[in-house]
Design an enzyme around this catalytic site. Structure first.
Site, PDB file in Angstrom:
ATOM      1  N   ASP A   1      27.276 -20.938 -22.679  1.00 26.92           N
ATOM      2  CA  ASP A   1      28.298 -20.395 -21.764  1.00 26.92           C
ATOM      3  C   ASP A   1      29.539 -19.950 -22.543  1.00 26.92           C
ATOM      4  OD1 ASP A   1      26.669 -21.005 -19.659  1.00 26.92           O
ATOM      5  OD2 ASP A   1      27.742 -22.838 -19.109  1.00 26.92           O
TER       6      ASP A   1
HETATM    7  N1  URA Z   1      24.722 -26.346 -20.088  1.00 27.51           N
HETATM    8  C1  URA Z   1      25.838 -25.728 -19.643  1.00 27.51           C
HETATM    9  O1  URA Z   1      26.325 -26.002 -18.541  1.00 27.51           O
HETATM   10  N2  URA Z   1      26.399 -24.781 -20.429  1.00 27.51           N
HETATM   11  C2  URA Z   1      25.917 -24.449 -21.651  1.00 27.51           C
HETATM   12  O2  URA Z   1      26.487 -23.588 -22.337  1.00 27.51           O
HETATM   13  C3  URA Z   1      24.763 -25.109 -22.102  1.00 27.51           C
HETATM   14  C4  URA Z   1      24.177 -26.057 -21.302  1.00 27.51           C
END
Ligand code: URA
Length: 244
Positions: free
Chosen positions: A106
């Site tokens: 993310d």
């Molecule tokens: N889970 C999440 O919520 N975000 C990420 O970037 C990776 C795993």
């Protein structure tokens, strides 16, 4: 990115003046070299990284690239974005436009991200049946309770996808910090898992994929090529996920 394989005779007919019927003669005359060895049969498979030479003409010479990046928070996992800096913007390599990211972190997640131009490599690592573990350090807004552990091991139902998450391991470090190990990668998975307890993720950082750890010498935004011996680490598990 495609991971197409062609037969040698098809490849030669597409990349030279010879047609498929000429191949037997070219083979007999040892005029075709695959990865610097004389080609043996018309049906030999050619992929995007096979070095192909006909007489002294190089018909294909693509180098596979495998990159470990320390993705900083605030950089988007994409090859192109109108708003944010992308992970590709952090790579200075003449063939960077060939690269794509293996899976996704993310925008506000930092840590280990792999980039490659080898479609077969990324497909294998991101295939839903490839349950290699990924470890994240997570910081939360509210205290973490020991009871989370059992829920994470049992799995949490995600109504949108209609699935229950695979068993995940939670190692609580202190009231607000933990290490979580996942063997899958659903959309915003960790945030949604803690969201089940109405506990907001403040910081998320990926340490490792399988036994491959983010190089501690890398600063956020820096990258390096994967080392030969590191490919095997991507297939190895640091510990066993307990089913309950
Ligand atoms: N889970 C999440 O919520 N975000 C990420 O970037 C990776 C795993």
């Amino acid at each position: 990115m495609s991971a197409k394989r062609h037969r040698l005779d098809r490849f030669i007919s597409q990349h030279s003046e010879f047609n498929r019927k000429d191949i037997r003669l070219l083979l007999a005359q040892k005029r075709i070299f695959l990865d610097h060895q004389p080609a043996k049969s018309a049906s030999q498979p050619i992929d995007e990284f096979t070095h192909v030479q006909l007489d002294d003409r190089v018909l294909q010479d693509n180098q596979p690239l495998y990159i470990m990046l320390y993705k900083p928070a605030g950089v988007v996992t994409a090859v192109k974005d109108d708003e944010h800096k992308t992970v590709l913007d952090l790579i200075d390599h003449p063939n960077k436009d060939q690269l794509h990211h293996v899976g996704r972190l993310d925008l506000n997640t930092s840590g280990l991200l792999l980039l490659t131009n080898d479609g077969r490599f990324s497909k294998k690592l991101t295939h839903p049946d490839h349950h290699i573990s990924k470890r994240y350090h997570v910081t939360l807004a509210n205290p973490i309770y020991g009871s989370y552990r059992k829920t994470f091991q049992q799995g949490i139902y995600f109504a949108y996808e209609g699935i229950t998450t695979r068993p995940a391991e939670l190692e609580i470090l202190n009231d607000y910090q933990a290490i979580i190990t996942l063997t899958e990668g659903r959309y915003h998975q960790i945030k949604r898992m803690f969201g089940h307890f109405r506990n907001q993720v403040i910081e998320l950082h990926r340490h490792s994929i399988g036994m491959l750890e983010l190089d501690s010498e890398l600063e956020p935004g820096q990258w390096r090529f994967l080392k030969e011996e590191e490919f095997a680490l991507l297939e190895q598990e640091p510990n066993t996920i307990m089913e309950c």
